[in-house]
Motif scaffolding. Structure first.
Motif, PDB file in Angstrom:
ATOM      1  N   HIS A 153      11.474  14.882 -43.012  1.00 41.62           N
ATOM      2  CA  HIS A 153      10.796  15.399 -41.828  1.00 41.62           C
ATOM      3  C   HIS A 153      10.000  14.330 -41.079  1.00 41.62           C
ATOM      4  CE1 HIS A 153      11.718  19.036 -44.113  1.00 41.62           C
ATOM      5  NE2 HIS A 153      11.844  19.592 -42.926  1.00 41.62           N
ATOM      6  N   ARG A 154       9.459  13.391 -41.799  1.00 37.91           N
ATOM      7  CA  ARG A 154       8.594  12.388 -41.174  1.00 37.91           C
ATOM      8  C   ARG A 154       9.354  11.177 -40.669  1.00 37.91           C
ATOM      9  NH1 ARG A 154       3.337  12.946 -45.237  1.00 37.91           N
ATOM     10  NH2 ARG A 154       3.284  15.225 -45.082  1.00 37.91           N
ATOM     11  N   SER A 155      10.650  11.117 -40.918  1.00 38.28           N
ATOM     12  CA  SER A 155      11.448  10.001 -40.406  1.00 38.28           C
ATOM     13  C   SER A 155      12.122  10.340 -39.083  1.00 38.28           C
ATOM     14  CB  SER A 155      12.510   9.591 -41.432  1.00 38.28           C
ATOM     15  OG  SER A 155      13.454  10.635 -41.606  1.00 38.28           O
ATOM     16  N   ALA A 156      11.980  11.550 -38.630  1.00 36.76           N
ATOM     17  CA  ALA A 156      12.608  11.964 -37.372  1.00 36.76           C
ATOM     18  C   ALA A 156      11.918  11.296 -36.188  1.00 36.76           C
ATOM     19  CB  ALA A 156      12.531  13.483 -37.221  1.00 36.76           C
ATOM     20  N   ASP A 157      12.704  10.953 -35.181  1.00 39.44           N
ATOM     21  CA  ASP A 157      12.123  10.458 -33.929  1.00 39.44           C
ATOM     22  C   ASP A 157      11.607  11.632 -33.105  1.00 39.44           C
ATOM     23  OD1 ASP A 157      12.745   7.693 -34.318  1.00 39.44           O
ATOM     24  OD2 ASP A 157      14.844   8.199 -33.929  1.00 39.44           O
ATOM     25  N   VAL A 158      12.323  12.758 -33.233  1.00 36.35           N
ATOM     26  CA  VAL A 158      11.923  13.989 -32.561  1.00 36.35           C
ATOM     27  C   VAL A 158      12.074  15.121 -33.567  1.00 36.35           C
ATOM     28  CG1 VAL A 158      12.378  15.588 -30.649  1.00 36.35           C
ATOM     29  CG2 VAL A 158      12.753  13.136 -30.325  1.00 36.35           C
ATOM     30  N   LEU A 159      11.000  15.848 -33.800  1.00 35.71           N
ATOM     31  CA  LEU A 159      11.026  17.007 -34.679  1.00 35.71           C
ATOM     32  C   LEU A 159      10.872  18.249 -33.801  1.00 35.71           C
ATOM     33  CD1 LEU A 159      10.997  18.317 -37.526  1.00 35.71           C
ATOM     34  CD2 LEU A 159       8.507  18.068 -37.480  1.00 35.71           C
ATOM     35  N   VAL A 160      11.854  19.141 -33.858  1.00 33.49           N
ATOM     36  CA  VAL A 160      11.829  20.376 -33.082  1.00 33.49           C
ATOM     37  C   VAL A 160      11.745  21.534 -34.073  1.00 33.49           C
ATOM     38  CG1 VAL A 160      13.022  21.799 -31.374  1.00 33.49           C
ATOM     39  CG2 VAL A 160      13.297  19.305 -31.324  1.00 33.49           C
ATOM     40  N   VAL A 161      10.667  22.317 -33.966  1.00 32.16           N
ATOM     41  CA  VAL A 161      10.451  23.435 -34.870  1.00 32.16           C
ATOM     42  C   VAL A 161      10.367  24.722 -34.055  1.00 32.16           C
ATOM     43  CG1 VAL A 161       9.007  24.408 -36.694  1.00 32.16           C
ATOM     44  CG2 VAL A 161       9.213  21.927 -36.473  1.00 32.16           C
TER      45      VAL A 161
END
Length: 194
Positions: free
Chosen positions: A30-38
């Motif tokens: 989760h923390r390596s994403a450039d963009v996290l969409v929840v």
């Protein structure tokens, strides 16, 4: 790298990671994403440990200059049972409300759905569906599926008559056509006041 998931998936993944002792892998993902969409972030309400984990994930991404995009069925200020830490983070970003699509947009969406399904649907049927379903794209697609599904099962052609028959229960949401005075009159009548 874009990571899209529902909030329920985040919470379930977090619980699973605790049970299987794979928390570091969960965090790295989760923390390596450039963009996290929840999607449906309001699902975090009342889940204190998951909120704490999401808070740290949010902070890690924010400090790394990455983007976090959240969706909810209500504004951040109306979310209950969230920690103050999360609320302050959510309120620090850009918040916008997505309004129901206009008729022309709904019609274009229906045309695109018909094209994607490789189905020839008369323009009058698409226009009718677009005029009846005004709320959101999911319901719009559901109405199209309902019409196409019934036509297929009953071996009937997709025409305006079929569309009207299938969507007769769909309430036309034309609340914008009501004036304030009309609303006041209805409410006053309801409470027996004049």
């Amino acid at each position: 790298k874009v990571l899209y998931l529902s909030c329920e998936d985040f919470v379930n993944g977090y619980i699973y990671a605790i049970q299987k002792r794979t928390l570091e892998a969960f965090r790295a993902r989760h923390r390596s994403a450039d963009v996290l969409v929840v999607d449906d972030i309001h699902f975090l309400s009342g889940k204190e440990q998951s909120q704490e984990e999401f808070f740290h994930t949010f902070n890690a991404l924010h400090l790394a200059g990455r983007q976090v995009i959240l969706s909810s069925d209500q504004p951040a200020a109306d979310l209950r049972s969230l920690t103050q830490q999360l609320m302050s983070r959510f309120k620090s970003g850009f918040e916008t409300r997505i309004m129901p699509p206009a008729y022309e947009t709904r019609l274009a969406i229906l045309r695109g759905k018909a094209l994607a399904r490789r189905v020839d649907i008369p323009a009058e049927v698409l226009g009718y569906i677009a005029s009846v379903v005004e709320t959101n794209i999911r319901e719009l697609e559901g109405a199209l599926t309902k019409v196409l599904g019934f036509a297929s099962l009953s071996k009937r052609p997709v025409d305006l008559e079929l569309a009207k028959e299938m969507l007769k229960e769909t309430p036309a949401t034309s609340a914008a056509s009501l004036s304030i005075a009309e609303i006041q009159q209805v409410v006053a009548r309801y409470f027996h006041k004049k």
